[in-house]
Design an enzyme around this catalytic site. Sequence first.
Site, PDB file in Angstrom:
ATOM      1  N   ARG A  17       0.850  -1.176   0.000  1.00 14.71           N
ATOM      2  CA  ARG A  17       0.000   0.000   0.000  1.00 14.71           C
ATOM      3  C   ARG A  17       0.887   1.227   0.000  1.00 14.71           C
ATOM      4  O   ARG A  17       2.000   1.200   0.523  1.00 14.71           O
ATOM      5  CB  ARG A  17      -0.937   0.016   1.202  1.00 14.71           C
ATOM      6  CG  ARG A  17      -0.219   0.112   2.522  1.00 14.71           C
ATOM      7  CD  ARG A  17      -1.207   0.176   3.672  1.00 14.71           C
ATOM      8  NE  ARG A  17      -0.526   0.279   4.931  1.00 14.71           N
ATOM      9  CZ  ARG A  17      -0.058   1.398   5.451  1.00 14.71           C
ATOM     10  NH1 ARG A  17      -0.220   2.544   4.816  1.00 14.71           N
ATOM     11  NH2 ARG A  17       0.558   1.413   6.599  1.00 14.71           N
ATOM     12  N   GLN A  18       0.409   2.243  -0.571  1.00 15.03           N
ATOM     13  CA  GLN A  18       1.197   3.465  -0.639  1.00 15.03           C
ATOM     14  C   GLN A  18       0.901   4.329   0.576  1.00 15.03           C
ATOM     15  O   GLN A  18      -0.248   4.612   0.892  1.00 15.03           O
ATOM     16  CB  GLN A  18       0.885   4.238  -1.910  1.00 15.03           C
ATOM     17  CG  GLN A  18       1.784   5.437  -2.091  1.00 15.03           C
ATOM     18  CD  GLN A  18       1.749   5.959  -3.516  1.00 15.03           C
ATOM     19  OE1 GLN A  18       1.179   5.335  -4.386  1.00 15.03           O
ATOM     20  NE2 GLN A  18       2.353   7.097  -3.736  1.00 15.03           N
ATOM     21  N   SER A  19       1.936   4.730   1.249  1.00 15.17           N
ATOM     22  CA  SER A  19       1.804   5.586   2.418  1.00 15.17           C
ATOM     23  C   SER A  19       1.893   7.048   2.002  1.00 15.17           C
ATOM     24  O   SER A  19       2.520   7.389   1.002  1.00 15.17           O
ATOM     25  CB  SER A  19       2.912   5.290   3.428  1.00 15.17           C
ATOM     26  OG  SER A  19       2.845   3.953   3.864  1.00 15.17           O
ATOM     27  N   THR A  20       1.300   7.876   2.821  1.00 12.61           N
ATOM     28  CA  THR A  20       1.412   9.315   2.588  1.00 12.61           C
ATOM     29  C   THR A  20       2.777   9.782   3.085  1.00 12.61           C
ATOM     30  O   THR A  20       3.455   9.090   3.865  1.00 12.61           O
ATOM     31  CB  THR A  20       0.310  10.092   3.323  1.00 12.61           C
ATOM     32  OG1 THR A  20       0.522   9.940   4.734  1.00 12.61           O
ATOM     33  CG2 THR A  20      -1.073   9.601   2.944  1.00 12.61           C
ATOM     34  N   GLN A  23       2.792   9.795   6.835  1.00 18.68           N
ATOM     35  CA  GLN A  23       2.944   8.468   7.435  1.00 18.68           C
ATOM     36  C   GLN A  23       4.404   8.016   7.395  1.00 18.68           C
ATOM     37  O   GLN A  23       4.910   7.446   8.359  1.00 18.68           O
ATOM     38  CB  GLN A  23       2.066   7.452   6.717  1.00 18.68           C
ATOM     39  CG  GLN A  23       0.589   7.630   6.994  1.00 18.68           C
ATOM     40  CD  GLN A  23      -0.267   6.766   6.099  1.00 18.68           C
ATOM     41  OE1 GLN A  23       0.068   6.508   4.944  1.00 18.68           O
ATOM     42  NE2 GLN A  23      -1.394   6.315   6.622  1.00 18.68           N
TER      43      GLN A  23
END
Length: 45
Positions: A17-20, A23
Amino acid sequence: MKITSDHLARGAFIYIRQSTVDQLANNHESRRRQYGLAERARALG
């Protein structure tokens, strides 16, 4: 529960998943655990 040969015969999936940016900057422990889980899965084959 003990890991059996039936467990080891199963396939495993890891999703990414791609984190911000926030994050990534603030959740170092979570990121470390995620990479650790991926490495453990690779080590187990």
